[in-house]
Design an enzyme around this catalytic site. Sequence first.
Site, PDB file in Angstrom:
ATOM      1  N   LYS A 171       0.831  -1.204   0.000  1.00 21.61           N
ATOM      2  CA  LYS A 171       0.000   0.000   0.000  1.00 21.61           C
ATOM      3  C   LYS A 171       0.867   1.255   0.000  1.00 21.61           C
ATOM      4  O   LYS A 171       0.555   2.248  -0.662  1.00 21.61           O
ATOM      5  CB  LYS A 171      -0.935   0.008   1.212  1.00 21.61           C
ATOM      6  CG  LYS A 171      -1.815   1.271   1.320  1.00 21.61           C
ATOM      7  CD  LYS A 171      -2.716   1.447   0.104  1.00 21.61           C
ATOM      8  CE  LYS A 171      -3.495   2.768   0.143  1.00 21.61           C
ATOM      9  NZ  LYS A 171      -4.569   2.769   1.149  1.00 21.61           N
ATOM     10  N   LYS A 239      -0.429  11.873   5.278  1.00 25.20           N
ATOM     11  CA  LYS A 239      -0.088  10.867   6.296  1.00 25.20           C
ATOM     12  C   LYS A 239       0.558   9.642   5.654  1.00 25.20           C
ATOM     13  O   LYS A 239       1.583   9.133   6.130  1.00 25.20           O
ATOM     14  CB  LYS A 239      -1.351  10.480   7.065  1.00 25.20           C
ATOM     15  CG  LYS A 239      -1.151   9.417   8.136  1.00 25.20           C
ATOM     16  CD  LYS A 239      -1.480   8.003   7.659  1.00 25.20           C
ATOM     17  CE  LYS A 239      -2.945   7.836   7.307  1.00 25.20           C
ATOM     18  NZ  LYS A 239      -3.240   6.425   6.939  1.00 25.20           N
TER      19      LYS A 239
END
Length: 295
Positions: A171, A239
């Site tokens: 990811k 983030k």
Amino acid sequence: MTTIGFIGLGVMGAPMAVNLATAGFDVVGYNRTPSKVEPLVAAGGRKVSSAAAAASGSDVVITMLPDSPDVERVLLEEGGVFDVATAGTLVIDMSTIRPDLSRQLAQAGGDRGLRVLDAPVSGGEQGAIDGKLSIMVGGDADSFAAAKPVLDVMGATVVHVGPAGSGQTVKAANQLIVAGAIELVSEALVFLEAHSVDRERAVEVLAGGLAGNAILNRKAAAMLAGDFTPGFRVDLHHKDLGIVTAAAREAGVAIPLGALAATLMGSLRAQGHGSLDHSALLVQIEQLSGRSASN
């Protein structure tokens, strides 16, 4: 009937849980903002008042939370998911968090007889609504096999990529590629506009050639319209790029273009645009080029 406790019903989690309920699973949902559970209830799911209540008695527990500390707190706090879940329960974290934390959670869960997978997703809000997410799964093969019927409801591409933490590593690579693609598409759109080219026609032909990519297909029309309604917010991609840069530094890997994309995303956020869609990187490139902003 398999009971699924679903914790975190935000932009992504709500449609994912709705799809599970529609597919016939008994879905018990919890979100800190109770109103966000209503779509699940309307689809036949049930609402509870805590994460522990969602996990208690569930065969599968899914978390879809904003950041690493949220997942750590919900799973590990006293009276949390790991405390109340029974041995053999599948715990599937579908948030995007640090790979090292995913490995720690898998170890902690395994010590309590739980089967823990990290299964972050890609595809955005529309992919979640359509049940066509790409799901990258880390953990042991037997746990993946047990979880796959659940994951298949939410994703069109569900792949076991390796041991615990591997899903989060893939990811991170995904977020690196997406950020770079948005940056380059933004640069191309500003470049085309500066040369007075019809950008809609340009996007059409670019998308059909070697430069074609999902950002051109899914984001370019809204970018040209200056519509940055969030499907995936700048705050979250900022983030995620922090996770990427930290993991790259840990491994001793150079990501020069990724580091630049992370800097631009961070700057965009610092300017107060954290709630916009990440395609608002276009605004940043326009500003750097001294041209009028899309929004």
